[in-house]
Enzyme design. Structure first.
Site, mmCIF file in Angstrom:
data_model
loop_
_atom_site.group_PDB
_atom_site.id
_atom_site.type_symbol
_atom_site.label_atom_id
_atom_site.label_comp_id
_atom_site.label_asym_id
_atom_site.label_seq_id
_atom_site.Cartn_x
_atom_site.Cartn_y
_atom_site.Cartn_z
ATOM 1 N N ARG A 50 -3.361 8.726 27.493
ATOM 2 C CA ARG A 50 -2.171 8.413 26.683
ATOM 3 C C ARG A 50 -1.594 7.066 27.121
ATOM 4 O O ARG A 50 -1.161 6.262 26.304
ATOM 5 C CB ARG A 50 -1.094 9.498 26.805
ATOM 6 C CG ARG A 50 0.183 9.045 26.104
ATOM 7 C CD ARG A 50 1.293 10.045 25.895
ATOM 8 N NE ARG A 50 1.375 11.136 26.809
ATOM 9 C CZ ARG A 50 1.925 11.082 28.028
ATOM 10 N NH1 ARG A 50 2.444 9.970 28.495
ATOM 11 N NH2 ARG A 50 1.949 12.160 28.789
ATOM 12 N N TYR A 102 5.811 -1.908 1.540
ATOM 13 C CA TYR A 102 4.942 -0.729 1.489
ATOM 14 C C TYR A 102 5.803 0.535 1.405
ATOM 15 O O TYR A 102 6.799 0.652 2.133
ATOM 16 C CB TYR A 102 4.064 -0.720 2.748
ATOM 17 C CG TYR A 102 3.206 0.504 2.887
ATOM 18 C CD1 TYR A 102 2.091 0.675 2.067
ATOM 19 C CD2 TYR A 102 3.494 1.491 3.819
ATOM 20 C CE1 TYR A 102 1.294 1.808 2.183
ATOM 21 C CE2 TYR A 102 2.706 2.619 3.945
ATOM 22 C CZ TYR A 102 1.615 2.768 3.119
ATOM 23 O OH TYR A 102 0.825 3.894 3.235
ATOM 24 N N ASP A 174 4.078 -7.890 8.754
ATOM 25 C CA ASP A 174 3.025 -6.916 8.465
ATOM 26 C C ASP A 174 1.866 -7.688 7.838
ATOM 27 O O ASP A 174 1.961 -8.168 6.711
ATOM 28 C CB ASP A 174 3.563 -5.838 7.516
ATOM 29 C CG ASP A 174 2.554 -4.709 7.290
ATOM 30 O OD1 ASP A 174 1.338 -4.985 7.362
ATOM 31 O OD2 ASP A 174 2.987 -3.575 7.028
ATOM 32 N N LYS A 199 -6.857 -0.293 7.308
ATOM 33 C CA LYS A 199 -7.237 -1.119 6.161
ATOM 34 C C LYS A 199 -8.334 -2.114 6.557
ATOM 35 O O LYS A 199 -9.399 -1.682 6.947
ATOM 36 C CB LYS A 199 -5.981 -1.791 5.592
ATOM 37 C CG LYS A 199 -4.761 -0.858 5.495
ATOM 38 C CD LYS A 199 -4.908 0.248 4.484
ATOM 39 C CE LYS A 199 -3.810 1.318 4.540
ATOM 40 N NZ LYS A 199 -2.435 0.830 4.494
HETATM 41 C C1 PLP Z 1 -1.145 1.316 4.773
HETATM 42 C C2 PLP Z 1 -0.060 0.397 5.158
HETATM 43 C C3 PLP Z 1 0.868 0.753 6.144
HETATM 44 C C4 PLP Z 1 0.838 2.103 6.820
HETATM 45 O O1 PLP Z 1 -0.329 2.314 7.527
HETATM 46 P P1 PLP Z 1 -0.968 3.766 7.811
HETATM 47 O O2 PLP Z 1 -2.153 3.448 8.639
HETATM 48 O O3 PLP Z 1 -1.291 4.369 6.485
HETATM 49 O O4 PLP Z 1 0.060 4.569 8.528
HETATM 50 C C5 PLP Z 1 1.826 -0.187 6.486
HETATM 51 N N1 PLP Z 1 1.903 -1.388 5.872
HETATM 52 C C6 PLP Z 1 1.044 -1.745 4.908
HETATM 53 C C7 PLP Z 1 1.181 -3.076 4.266
HETATM 54 C C8 PLP Z 1 0.035 -0.870 4.513
HETATM 55 O O5 PLP Z 1 -0.807 -1.234 3.544
#
Ligand code: PLP
Length: 388
Positions: A50, A102, A174, A199
């Site tokens: 962890r 998002y 982000d 992603k």
């Molecule tokens: C998918 C996404 C998130 C959240 O990510 P998870 O892995 O689904 O928790 C945050 N910001 C953006 C721009 C995203 O596309």
């Protein structure tokens, strides 16, 4: 000192052939939850997964190099990554966030606000007066999402970071939609870079994960302490898979954005399309800003179909090659309907303010052949009421 490597090389080969015991070329995976002490009062570099794990550390080190940060923490989802950054802002901090962020980020900010833990101001970053007003209210954190989801609006990171610094706020970007292959926010003034590694970084739609990269060593240390306290660190197996994905990041992204450009051009000239949102098109309102700060337009786009719910239904039922699913950034192409899927929980009023219409469709363009992608979309148009 070794000569700093090109980022293509870092992605492909960071940590390769570093295994001491067996000279494994591919860094091994350490699944163990715990590590033996050498003796009484003599712990080694790793004690408990962890807190720290060699496989996760290798992924963190690689992503930090790609983003040009001092270090990174790897967490169990992109949402956990956003939440880690919010925690750094401190109790009661005012956070400025994009009104078209998002959907999950929007929900998290609202939830933390309802619990009395943060103040949040949602703004249209394209409206200079509104942004300046929000910045005048002593924010601790400015959260930028660029390009935005799903409308692909582009925020000038350098300009906003300078404005935020002037009022003593930290800046988090982000970078999920572009990845460090196409945009490096720390070089533009960001303090934190957030990723849903689910992603593009993993890129194969088989891991849910997140990362936060910090420009300053002190922020890296504070985040590492916090993710251990709350227990949101990523699993070793997921870290292993994500590093495997990162190896091909540049090749995937470069190919996928070439496909996306072809898809955007096709949609742009289609009579049943009202608008295409893709920063690579010269007609996009933020095309110049995107060209200034991005190494490419990316593989995400959205478009407004002419018509209403009947047309949207017919299109998504008729489309081929693109799979109707949430998420993005994988090698396979996906189509999503934000109003009923990713952004459904945002509510109709917030969607209206953000400009997310009911006929908007979002595409994540994958690695399939360009001709098949176009043919798949043509099948969707052919299924529309009134189409021949
Ligand atoms: C998918 C996404 C998130 C959240 O990510 P998870 O892995 O689904 O928790 C945050 N910001 C953006 C721009 C995203 O596309």
């Amino acid at each position: 000192m070794a000569k700093p490597r090109d980022l293509h090389t870092v992605a492909a080969a960071n940590g390769v052939a570093s295994d001491k015991p067996f000279r494994a070329v591919t860094p091994p995976i350490y699944l163990s939850s715990t590590f033996a002490f050498e003796g009484y009062e003599a712990g080694g570099p790793y004690e408990y997964t962890r807190t720290a794990n060699p496989t996760r550390d290798m992924l963190a080190g690689t992503i930090a190099k790609l983003e040009g940060g001092a270090g990174a923490v790897i967490v169990c989802s992109g949402m956990a990554a956003v939440d880690v950054v919010l925690a750094q802002a401190g109790a009661g901090a005012r956070v400025i966030a994009p009104h078209d962020c998002y959907g999950g980020t929007y929900r998290l900010l609202e939830a933390r606000h309802r619990l009395g833990q943060i103040e949040v101001t949602f703004v249209d970053f394209g409206d200079g007066a509104v942004l300046a007003d929000a910045l005048s209210r002593a924010p601790k954190l400015v959260l930028i999402e660029t390009p935005s989801n799903p409308l692909m609006r582009v925020v000038d990171i350098k300009a906003v970071a300078a404005q935020a610094k002037a009022v003593g706020a930290k800046v988090a970007v982000d970078n999920t939609f572009l990845s460090p292959a196409l945009q490096r926010p720390i070089a533009l003034g960001a303090d934190f870079v957030i990723h849903s590694t689910t992603k593009f970084l993993n890129g194969h739609s088989d891991v849910v994960g997140g990362a936060v990269i910090a420009a300053a060593e002190a922020d890296v240390e504070a985040m590492a302490e916090w993710v251990n306290i709350v227990g949101v660190t990523g699993a070793p197996f997921d870290s292993y898979l994500t590093l495997r994905g990162v190896r091909t990041l540049f090749a995937r992204v470069e190919r996928q954005q070439a496909n996306a450009m072809a898809v955007a051009r096709f949609l742009d000239s289609h009579p049943r399309v009202r608008a295409v949102h893709y920063p690579g098109l010269p007609s996009h309102p933020d095309h110049a800003v995107a060209q200034g700060q991005q190494a490419g337009a990316g593989a995400m786009l959205s478009f407004e179909l002419a018509g209403g719910p009947a047309e949207v239904r017919a299109f998504v039922e008729g489309v081929e090659v693109f799979t109707l699913a949430e998420s993005l950034g994988g090698v396979e192409s996906l189509i999503a309907h934000p109003a009923t899927m990713t952004h459904a929980r945002m509510g109709i009023e917030a969607r209206r303010i953000a400009g997310i219409g009911d006929s908007l469709l979002r595409l994540s363009v994958g690695l399939e052949a360009e001709a098949d992608l176009i043919a798949g979309l043509e099948a969707g148009f052919a299924a529309l009421p009134g189409a021949r």
